[in-house]
Design an enzyme around this catalytic site. Structure first.
Site, PDB file in Angstrom:
ATOM      1  N   ASP A   4      44.837 -15.374 -25.050  1.00 55.66           N
ATOM      2  CA  ASP A   4      45.487 -15.147 -23.881  1.00 55.66           C
ATOM      3  C   ASP A   4      45.138 -13.890 -23.065  1.00 55.66           C
ATOM      4  OD1 ASP A   4      46.776 -17.101 -25.702  1.00 55.66           O
ATOM      5  OD2 ASP A   4      48.188 -17.497 -23.819  1.00 55.66           O
ATOM      6  N   GLU A  50      45.059 -18.193 -18.871  1.00 60.04           N
ATOM      7  CA  GLU A  50      46.183 -18.737 -18.134  1.00 60.04           C
ATOM      8  C   GLU A  50      47.283 -17.906 -17.861  1.00 60.04           C
ATOM      9  OE1 GLU A  50      49.103 -21.119 -19.432  1.00 60.04           O
ATOM     10  OE2 GLU A  50      49.683 -19.738 -21.187  1.00 60.04           O
ATOM     11  N   ASN A  51      47.202 -16.609 -18.140  1.00 61.31           N
ATOM     12  CA  ASN A  51      48.254 -15.565 -17.847  1.00 61.31           C
ATOM     13  C   ASN A  51      47.429 -14.446 -17.082  1.00 61.31           C
ATOM     14  OD1 ASN A  51      49.458 -16.125 -21.161  1.00 61.31           O
ATOM     15  ND2 ASN A  51      50.562 -16.661 -19.220  1.00 61.31           N
ATOM     16  N   HIS A  73      50.760 -22.643 -18.184  1.00 63.06           N
ATOM     17  CA  HIS A  73      51.012 -22.051 -16.755  1.00 63.06           C
ATOM     18  C   HIS A  73      49.899 -22.311 -15.802  1.00 63.06           C
ATOM     19  CE1 HIS A  73      54.459 -19.318 -18.117  1.00 63.06           C
ATOM     20  NE2 HIS A  73      53.833 -19.173 -18.873  1.00 63.06           N
ATOM     21  N   HIS A 119      46.947 -25.148 -27.324  1.00 60.92           N
ATOM     22  CA  HIS A 119      48.005 -24.313 -26.665  1.00 60.92           C
ATOM     23  C   HIS A 119      49.373 -24.789 -27.007  1.00 60.92           C
ATOM     24  CE1 HIS A 119      48.346 -20.954 -23.901  1.00 60.92           C
ATOM     25  NE2 HIS A 119      49.527 -21.763 -23.413  1.00 60.92           N
ATOM     26  N   HIS A 146      48.932 -19.267 -27.079  1.00 62.51           N
ATOM     27  CA  HIS A 146      50.259 -19.535 -26.426  1.00 62.51           C
ATOM     28  C   HIS A 146      51.329 -18.608 -26.935  1.00 62.51           C
ATOM     29  CE1 HIS A 146      53.676 -21.243 -24.282  1.00 62.51           C
ATOM     30  NE2 HIS A 146      54.417 -21.573 -25.307  1.00 62.51           N
ATOM     31  N   HIS A 193      50.947 -15.424 -28.151  1.00 62.23           N
ATOM     32  CA  HIS A 193      50.420 -14.189 -28.029  1.00 62.23           C
ATOM     33  C   HIS A 193      50.682 -13.110 -29.383  1.00 62.23           C
ATOM     34  CE1 HIS A 193      51.161 -14.117 -23.272  1.00 62.23           C
ATOM     35  NE2 HIS A 193      50.701 -15.382 -23.767  1.00 62.23           N
TER      36      HIS A 193
END
Length: 261
Positions: A9, A40-41, A69, A152, A177, A179
């Site tokens: 991520d 996605e972040n 997200h 994820h 997801h 992290h």
């Protein structure tokens, strides 16, 4: 052997900056054939935009995966339809915009990439990831030489179960997801590379990429606060997979960590 780097991520500007700074040299040093990243972040820690996706792809990423997200940034639901190397989770409703998979190629070898969302502790309407994976693998038969499944999900049990479920049917099942990189990188008995979570590309002097103080305060009193993206100890965290092209099986998978400096 072919080499695939799957980047965890990308969180905010710190994650984007270290990727732009380090990836070109990393591709050369490791002899990478494919680079896939979860982004996605990428937009201030929540979601992505068309301009950021274009920038990340321009920095040497071949394909982008997303997660829960996916719809956080306004207008992305329109922009995603124009992106041919970005895929949203495949187990979202079919009416959702965007591709449910991407196929990238190098030296005539075709790698299909798709994401499934877990359903444990993830608050987004999604089909069963196991049944979706079955459907996608069948759909991609004959279209690709190997398949990377990005899972994820929050629950380690769900990710591990999916890895065993797909062993021998796909080349890699790699998690995102949480992290936090996990210490379970392995090649399963039938040749599928697995890692529960490849970690985060962003600031590790943080709580999952966010400034520490407001997160602790939220745990203490439960009051809402703005969680800004942190800036300290920025790293790239990724899984490096070696693929035997004739059989499309993984022969090795390991965690790769790149720090600034």
């Amino acid at each position: 052997m072919l080499k695939l780097l799957f980047i965890g991520d990308i969180v905010g500007r710190p994650g984007r900056d270290i990727l732009a700074e380090k990836l070109p040299r990393l591709k050369s040093e490791l002899g990478l054939d494919f680079v896939v990243a979860n982004a996605e972040n990428a937009a201030a820690g929540a979601g992505i935009t068309g301009s950021l996706a274009t920038s990340i792809l321009g920095n040497g990423v071949d394909a982008i995966t997303l997660g829960d997200h996916v719809w956080d940034q306004r207008g992305w639901e329109t922009e995603i339809a124009q992106m041919d190397r970005v895929c949203r989770p495949a187990n979202l409703p079919a009416s959702c915009p965007g591709l449910d998979h991407v196929i990238i190629s190098h030296r005539g070898f075709r790698l299909a990439v798709f994401t499934v969302l877990g359903r444990q502790y993830v608050n987004l309407k999604a089909e069963c990831p196991f049944l979706c994976a079955d459907r996608m693998v069948a759909k991609l038969k004959g279209q690709a030489d190997a398949i990377l499944v990005a899972v994820h999900a929050e629950a380690t049990s769900e990710k591990i179960a999916l890895g065993w479920y797909l062993d021998g049917r796909v080349t890699a099942v790699l998690g995102t997801h949480t992290h936090v990189p996990t210490a379970d990188a392995s090649v399963l008995p039938k040749g599928t590379a697995f890692m529960c979570d490849v970690g985060m590309t962003g600031p590790y002097a943080s709580v999952l990429g966010r400034e520490v103080k407001p997160v602790i305060e939220r745990f203490l009193d439960g009051m809402p606060r703005r969680f800004e993206v942190a800036e300290g100890d920025v790293r790239i965290s990724a899984a490096l997979v070696e693929i035997e092209p004739a059989m499309a099986r993984a022969t090795k998978v390991e965690l790769v960590t790149v720090r600034r400096g």
